[in-house]
Structures are given as C-alpha cells and as structure tokens.
Design a protein around this motif. Structure first.
Motif, PDB file in Angstrom:
ATOM      1  N   GLU A 111       0.824  -1.208   0.000  1.00 10.30           N
ATOM      2  CA  GLU A 111       0.000   0.000   0.000  1.00 10.30           C
ATOM      3  C   GLU A 111       0.860   1.261   0.000  1.00 10.30           C
ATOM      4  OE1 GLU A 111      -3.787   1.885   2.451  1.00 10.30           O
ATOM      5  OE2 GLU A 111      -2.407   0.519   3.439  1.00 10.30           O
ATOM      6  N   THR A 138      -3.505  -1.443  -8.403  1.00 12.63           N
ATOM      7  CA  THR A 138      -4.565  -1.111  -7.453  1.00 12.63           C
ATOM      8  C   THR A 138      -5.266   0.179  -7.854  1.00 12.63           C
ATOM      9  OG1 THR A 138      -3.366  -2.208  -5.665  1.00 12.63           O
ATOM     10  CG2 THR A 138      -5.094  -0.660  -5.035  1.00 12.63           C
ATOM     11  N   GLU A 139      -4.482   1.155  -8.280  1.00 17.80           N
ATOM     12  CA  GLU A 139      -5.082   2.413  -8.737  1.00 17.80           C
ATOM     13  C   GLU A 139      -5.980   2.170  -9.949  1.00 17.80           C
ATOM     14  OE1 GLU A 139      -4.962   5.472  -7.231  1.00 17.80           O
ATOM     15  OE2 GLU A 139      -4.132   4.192  -5.662  1.00 17.80           O
ATOM     16  N   LYS A 142      -9.239   0.838  -8.735  1.00 17.70           N
ATOM     17  CA  LYS A 142     -10.047   1.896  -8.133  1.00 17.70           C
ATOM     18  C   LYS A 142     -10.743   2.740  -9.201  1.00 17.70           C
ATOM     19  CE  LYS A 142      -7.265   2.349  -3.910  1.00 17.70           C
ATOM     20  NZ  LYS A 142      -6.342   3.238  -3.147  1.00 17.70           N
ATOM     21  N   THR A 143     -10.025   3.078 -10.263  1.00 14.82           N
ATOM     22  CA  THR A 143     -10.619   3.917 -11.299  1.00 14.82           C
ATOM     23  C   THR A 143     -11.646   3.152 -12.134  1.00 14.82           C
ATOM     24  OG1 THR A 143      -8.812   3.406 -12.839  1.00 14.82           O
ATOM     25  CG2 THR A 143      -8.567   5.375 -11.469  1.00 14.82           C
ATOM     26  N   SER A 144     -11.566   1.825 -12.116  1.00 17.18           N
ATOM     27  CA  SER A 144     -12.519   1.025 -12.886  1.00 17.18           C
ATOM     28  C   SER A 144     -13.919   1.054 -12.288  1.00 17.18           C
ATOM     29  CB  SER A 144     -12.041  -0.430 -12.957  1.00 17.18           C
ATOM     30  OG  SER A 144     -12.258  -1.105 -11.724  1.00 17.18           O
ATOM     31  N   PRO A 147     -15.493  -2.716  -7.025  1.00 17.23           N
ATOM     32  CA  PRO A 147     -15.042  -2.778  -5.633  1.00 17.23           C
ATOM     33  C   PRO A 147     -13.926  -3.806  -5.461  1.00 17.23           C
ATOM     34  CG  PRO A 147     -17.425  -2.748  -5.744  1.00 17.23           C
ATOM     35  CD  PRO A 147     -16.940  -2.962  -7.147  1.00 17.23           C
ATOM     36  N   TYR A 148     -13.009  -3.554  -4.528  1.00 15.66           N
ATOM     37  CA  TYR A 148     -11.873  -4.447  -4.333  1.00 15.66           C
ATOM     38  C   TYR A 148     -11.791  -4.914  -2.886  1.00 15.66           C
ATOM     39  CZ  TYR A 148      -9.722  -0.280  -2.287  1.00 15.66           C
ATOM     40  OH  TYR A 148      -9.467   0.824  -1.525  1.00 15.66           O
ATOM     41  N   ARG A 150      -8.394  -6.332  -0.634  1.00 15.15           N
ATOM     42  CA  ARG A 150      -6.962  -6.599  -0.696  1.00 15.15           C
ATOM     43  C   ARG A 150      -6.534  -7.397   0.531  1.00 15.15           C
ATOM     44  NH1 ARG A 150      -4.340  -0.795  -1.609  1.00 15.15           N
ATOM     45  NH2 ARG A 150      -2.496  -2.018  -2.181  1.00 15.15           N
ATOM     46  N   GLU A 208     -16.169  -4.650   0.638  1.00 15.33           N
ATOM     47  CA  GLU A 208     -15.858  -3.760  -0.473  1.00 15.33           C
ATOM     48  C   GLU A 208     -14.860  -2.672  -0.082  1.00 15.33           C
ATOM     49  OE1 GLU A 208     -19.595  -2.274  -1.786  1.00 15.33           O
ATOM     50  OE2 GLU A 208     -20.202  -4.163  -2.737  1.00 15.33           O
ATOM     51  N   ASN A 209     -13.820  -2.525  -0.926  1.00 12.50           N
ATOM     52  CA  ASN A 209     -12.796  -1.491  -0.761  1.00 12.50           C
ATOM     53  C   ASN A 209     -12.132  -1.554   0.618  1.00 12.50           C
ATOM     54  OD1 ASN A 209     -13.577  -0.627  -3.355  1.00 12.50           O
ATOM     55  ND2 ASN A 209     -15.138   0.718  -2.483  1.00 12.50           N
TER      56      ASN A 209
END
Length: 297
Positions: A111, A138-139, A142-144, A147-148, A150, A208-209
C-alpha cells in the motif's frame, strides 16, 4: 447475505488452496487457467469446482467465462512477474458485472510503497519496481469502479526454508541486510481459509474497498535463528539459483514492508484496526499456525 459464485485466476500454490477452501464452503467456483492443468492438478480439483482454460490476456474471452459462470467475485493469484496482466482481468470483471475483485497481493504490504529504493534491487526493473507495479494495478482497479478486497499476509510461512536456505541437516540461516525489522508470517492454509471464510460469510458492505491485514506469526529475520535452532550468517548477496530474487526479498524485509501493518508514507507501524493481524478477528475461533507448527519444529 454474502457472495455465492467465485472465479479464481491461477491454480498455483495460493490459487489451488483458495479453490479448495471455497469449495468447502459449498459455493460455485471456477478456476481460470491459461494453459490448462496437468492430470495431477486436475485430479486435485474438488467436487463442485470447475476449470476453464482461457487466454487470460483476452478481455472478451475472460469476460465470457465470468458471465457464463455468473461470477460475483474474482480472486487473482497470478504471479508477481505477470501482475501487469491484472488490468485485463479488471476490464473483464467490469464488463461482466463482477461485484468484487481481489488482486494478487498475497504477500508483503504494498500500500502506497512506490518509492522504496530497495525495490530496485537486482532482478527488478528500476523504472517499475514490484510495489510500484502493485500500486499502479490497485489504482487501476479503483478507477474502474469495481469494488476491491486486498489481502496482506506478509511472508508465506511455508516458503521460509527456501528463502533463508535453512534445512534440518545444515542448521544454518543465510540473510542479507540487518534482519532486525519485524515481519508478519502466515501459512497457506490460513490465507486460503481466511479468504474463503470472509468472502462467503461477511456482507458486501464489510468487504468492499477493504484491506485485510493477516498475521499468523511475527518475528524478525534474525529471530528465525532461535526458532529454527540454526546459526545466522549475514552476507552481501545470495548466490545460486534465483539468488537475486532471494537477495531482493531479504532486503525488502529491512525496509519494514514485511509487516502487514507497515505505513510506507510514515515509515512506521500502523495500529488499531490497521495493525498486523487486525483482520484475524474476522475468523472467530480459528487457530492461526505459528512458524514452529508449520515446519514441525
């Protein structure tokens, strides 16, 4: 209500255990493999899981697999060398309406760690070190808008003898660097089990996130000498097969990133709900394996 349909990309040392752990939760799992699986690995596929051979550089083909299997969650376990290929997986996930994407970060904390000079050790491109690649991926996620989730687990406990050159016969550990920084260690069984447990039990709002910081055990590299009952020897560089890679990994531990609570910006340890092992509590009643337990010490 949590997720019920999963795709795991890559059937290696982390991917296959995750497939098995998910199948044990009685959810739908499809394993995506670029070149297919050999007979031995095909036999290890658990009941309830399927395999899809697909070109993972083809967005349309990958998206079609996700759509056909009604995939809600994609878990990438592709190797570090191929981490740049995750943009294809992200694009395919977005196109197929996937609800959660877990990038291939099963290791040290990446991170924000994009300026660490020791990531430019021999074997890595100075223009795009390992953590910088992970940061950019990762960026991109995020722009896509997908939700991620990690997962940081520090070092994989099972790989320790390979990294430090220790075996029960020689009783010697070879390190590069000072070896005084704390490192998080987590076993493959714990990583796979945790991923499967939280993704099939927690609601999306808790997944999410989010970053999940795991830790099965904690020690400095120097302290491994007492744990393995071995002599610790320091050197400037590891030689032999993939010695450059081992040198890089050992130097990385000196920077602090081996701890899953490392804050790259502040060059200090995080605390509270961002502490190393803070996510362990999300798997109540689970026993986390120590280094000694994994290696029968």
């Amino acid at each position: 209500m949590s997720y019920k349909s999963f795709a795991v990309v890559g059937g290696g040392k982390i991917g296959m255990p995750i497939v098995k752990a998910l199948a044990a939760q009685n959810v739908a799992v499809v394993l995506l493999s670029r070149s297919g699986l050999d007979a031995a690995r095909l036999e290890s596929i658990p009941a309830g899981a399927t395999v899809a051979t697909v070109d993972t550089t083809d967005v349309v083909a990958v998206a079609a697999v996700f759509e056909q299997n009604k995939v809600e969650v994609v878990i990438s376990t592709i190797t570090t060398a191929a981490v740049g290929a995750q943009t294809v997986l992200v694009d395919a996930a977005k196109g197929a309406g996937v609800k959660l994407f877990a990038p291939s970060e099963f290791g040290m904390s990446t991170e924000g760690d994009i300026n660490n000079p020791k990531n430019k050790t021999i074997g890595m491109s100075p223009s795009r070190p390992m953590s910088s690649m992970a940061h950019q991926e990762t960026e991109y996620i995020k722009t896509s808008g997908v939700p991620y989730a990690r997962f940081f687990n520090g070092m994989i406990t099972e790989f320790l003898p390979f990294l430090i050159g220790c075996n029960k016969e020689e009783r010697k550990i070879t390190l590069v660097g000072k070896g005084d920084a704390a490192v998080s260690f987590t076993s493959i069984r714990d990583i796979a089990g945790f991923v499967a447990y939280v993704l099939t039990t927690l609601p999306p709002s808790k997944l999410e996130n989010r970053i999940f910081r795991l830790q099965g055990d904690r020690a400095t590299m120097n302290e491994l000498g007492a744990i393995f009952n071995a002599e610790v020897e320091h050197t400037d560089k590891i030689t032999g097969p993939i010695g450059d890679f081992k040198t890089m990994m050992l130097l990385l531990t000196d920077t602090g990133v081996g701890s899953t609570r490392w804050d790259a910006d502040k060059k200090a340890e995080r605390s509270g709900n961002e502490a190393a092992g803070s996510a362990n509590a999300l798997w109540p009643g689970h026993h986390w394996n120590s280094i000694q337990e994994v290696h029968n010490l």
